[in-house]
Design an enzyme around this catalytic site. Structure first.
Site, short mmCIF file in Angstrom:
data_model
loop_
_atom_site.label_atom_id
_atom_site.label_comp_id
_atom_site.label_asym_id
_atom_site.label_seq_id
_atom_site.Cartn_x
_atom_site.Cartn_y
_atom_site.Cartn_z
N ASP A 54 0.68 -0.90 -0.03
CA ASP A 54 0.06 -0.22 -0.04
C ASP A 54 0.83 1.18 0.08
O ASP A 54 2.08 1.46 0.52
CB ASP A 54 -1.23 0.01 1.57
N ASP A 92 -7.06 -0.99 3.82
CA ASP A 92 -6.14 -2.25 2.82
C ASP A 92 -6.78 -3.98 3.31
O ASP A 92 -5.96 -4.97 3.06
CB ASP A 92 -5.09 -2.53 4.04
N ASP A 148 -2.02 -0.53 6.85
CA ASP A 148 -2.00 -0.19 7.48
C ASP A 148 -3.21 0.32 7.33
O ASP A 148 -4.19 0.41 9.04
CB ASP A 148 -1.00 0.53 7.49
#
Length: 655
Positions: free
Chosen positions: A338, A543, A539
């Site tokens: 990410d 996600d 995080d």
């Protein structure tokens, strides 16, 4: 004990009790093994000294009882459940040896078998203790602020919202946020950071960390059973309760293997009898075969390396939830990151400010923009204010502050009207100013967020704000590629321009931008369809779906959302992105040790079994070879407990 037991009974206290129970159990086994060894030595000494047979037989029988009652009882219990346990086979082989007069050899088998079992229990206890030792760091009491002053209360009684005081030299009693004071907190036990970290208002602190200087007023964010240190206990406990895929396969094969071994043992006993061999010799050969063919070392080959790797990772702030996860980490061939909060710090910073008016230089433009933004809670406002303070600029008092969501803020200060807003909110004034328009286009082309500063309704400056990459992002990306053999990929919901700009800084060329959570899931499936074993590192709550469908989901930050932490297979408690390639490399080392252990164990069994069937393998040598291989593979797996194993796996050779 299950992970739920850890949490249901106060987390820390019950986990500590579990650790003590495990140590007591391993200590008990060591005592019985030591007693068996002592009795064997006495029996052997009496026998060699020519003592009466009844005397050394007594010592040997006592040795059988001390060293064999626990595995024998465990084997009988397993047999009642229609499971053939190798422990029972070992005891049966020892009794068979005594039945044909080879009581010394049988006693030697009992001693070595009991010793190897005690060493295995000790190794398991040491593995769990290496992580559970963190629990001892959490203080038992806390200083809570009440209406009538301060009071000492058990840390387990703290609830969310309580305010506590932590003085210099005291440990933090709960995961909390600093609401007053400042200090340096040593949180190496949780995050692995080697130096104390400055903590001020708004920062988070973890239970069990040590306050070095300054007094801190904290607002409790989590109960004791929900703290990071309690989650460590729960995750380690889960790891001990789960089995790796290799282990499960071995245990399935073990049952059929053990049954087959009994059948072959009977054949090794009966066939020589039918062709005229003596009863004693045939039984001795059969007992020797039963011993050397038992799969003890094969069964022990898998879990010690994986659990040792889990414990080592836990000491360095990476929580791997099970042995299955550790095994999967060793097979990852593609890492997907990410962007925001993972490859980047997640905190916007002022990248550049450009004056577009002859009346105001850069510092003056920044000073006035920060003055207007100071009352705002917006992340971009904080970035501008932080930049002004870093330059030592003094901010005057503000009059008539107004925040307009989606547009910006306006304020009056020093007799001037100041407005800080997005270009889209003031398209016409900016279009009329060539310098401002050019700056906006340039900053947008770099993938940066742009704000315009107007003073008395005229453009005075343009600021570019960006989310800075983590300081170790480039190293982590390079290390992931070196470990997996393939380049990582970025999966982000941000714009393509911004994502590519960041990716270029950290060394990633495969960028997939503008993705919603479902789109990230699709991207992961696409990578898996192409033949990759994928680890997703993220995080945020957005996600979580991608973490769930990945072969391994890795969450950044112990303070991440509950959904992300629940979904992830592993959690990096600190903000060290280099922990990701380190745990991947450590898992590969564990996998190599598992394979090496299986080869060692299988080789010992094959050589000793063939020797016994085709030649004349002495029983003591068979015992020593079989139990020796068990001890070898057990100790080989524990090599990953050493701190040096983490340093060797780390791309920055961190301690």
């Amino acid at each position: 004990m299950s992970a739920s037991t850890v949490l249901d009974h106060g987390g820390i206290a019950s986990a500590q009790g579990s650790g003590r129970a495990l140590r007591i159990w391993s200590l008990s086994e060591m005592r019985w093994a030591t007693a068996a060894l002592g009795l064997f030595v006495l029996g052997l000494a009496t026998q060699l000294a020519g003592g009466p047979a009844w005397s050394w037989w007594t010592f040997y029988v006592a040795c059988y009882v001390c060293g064999g009652w626990e595995p024998g009882l465990a084997g009988l219990v397993a047999l009642r459940e229609k499971t053939l346990d190798v422990d029972l086979l070992m005891v049966a082989a020892a009794i068979g040896a005594a039945a044909i007069g080879q009581v010394t050899d049988g006693a030697l088998l009992i001693v070595i078998f009991a010793t190897s079992g005690a060493l295995e229990a000790f190794a398991t206890a040491r593995t769990e203790d290496s992580v559970r030792s963190l629990l001892d760091l959490a203080p038992e009491t806390a200083t809570r602020i009440c209406a009538d002053g301060e009071s000492r209360v058990p840390a387990a009684e703290l609830v969310v919202g309580d305010v506590v005081v932590v003085r210099p030299g005291e440990r933090v009693p709960a995961d909390a946020t600093v609401i007053g004071g400042a200090g340096e907190v040593d949180q190496a036990t949780i995050t692995g950071e080697p130096l104390p970290v400055d903590k001020a208002v708004g920062d988070e602190v973890f239970a069990g960390t040590l306050n070095g200087t300054g007094m801190l007023r904290l607002r409790v964010d989590r109960r004791a059973e929900d703290s990071v240190v309690a989650r460590i206990a729960a995750l380690v406990d889960e790891a001990g309760q789960t089995k790796a895929r290799t282990q499960l396969f071995i245990e399935k094969v073990e049952q059929w293997y053990s049954i087959g071994m009994v059948v072959v043992t009977l054949a090794v006993f009966t066939i020589p009898l039918l062709v005229g061999e003596s009863l004693q010799r045939a039984l001795l050969r059969a007992m020797t075969f039963m011993i050397v063919a038992s799969p003890c070392a094969v069964v022990l080959a898998t879990m010690p390396p994986l659990l040792a790797a889990i414990a080592n990772a836990g000491r360095h702030g990476v929580l791997v939830k099970s042995a299955v996860v550790m095994e999967r980490l060793g097979t990852i061939t593609r890492v997907a990151f990410d962007k925001t909060g993972t490859l980047t710090r997640g905190t916007p910073e002022l990248a550049e400010i450009r004056s577009v008016s002859d009346d105001y230089d850069t510092d003056e433009t920044l000073r006035l923009a920060a003055t207007a933004e100071h009352p705002s809670e917006h992340p971009l406002a904080r970035a501008i204010v932080r930049a002004a303070r870093d330059r030592g600029l003094q901010l005057p008092l503000v009059d008539d502050f107004t925040a307009r969501p989606g547009r910006g803020v306006t304020a009056c200060a020093e007799g001037r009207s100041i407005e800080v807003c997005s270009p889209s909110a003031l398209a016409e004034p900016c279009a009329a100013d060539t310098a401002a328009a050019n700056a906006i286009v340039e900053f947008h082309a770099r993938g940066q967020t742009v704000v315009v500063i107007l003073i008395d309704a005229r453009p005075a400056g343009v600021a570019a704000i960006r989310d800075q990459p983590r300081r170790d992002a480039a190293v982590a990306v390079s290390a992931c590629e070196a470990v997996t053999g393939t380049a990582p990929v970025v999966l982000t919901g941000d714009s393509a321009v911004t994502a590519r700009q960041l990716a270029a800084q950290v060394g990633i060329t495969d960028v997939r931008a503008g993705l919603l959570p479902d789109d990230k899931v699709g991207a992961v499936h696409e990578l898996q369809t192409a033949g990759a074993d994928v680890a997703v590192v993220g995080d945020g709550i957005n996600d979580a779906p991608a973490l769930a469908v990945a072969d391994v989901g890795i969450a950044m930050g112990g303070a991440g959302s509950d959904l992300t932490l629940q979904t992830a297979d592993a959690v990096v408690i600190g903000d060290e992105l280099t922990s990701v390639p380190t745990i991947l490399d450590l898992a590969r080392r564990a996998r190599r040790i598992v394979i090496a252990n299986l080869i060692i164990a299988s080789a010992f069994i094959a050589v000793l079994a063939v020797w016994d069937l085709a030649g004349d393998l002495p029983l003591p040598l068979g015992v020593a070879g079989h139990e020796g291989s068990t001890i070898i593979v057990g100790l080989n797996g524990l090599r990953l407990l050493r701190r040096a194993a983490w340093r060797k796996a780390s791309p920055v050779r961190c301690s």
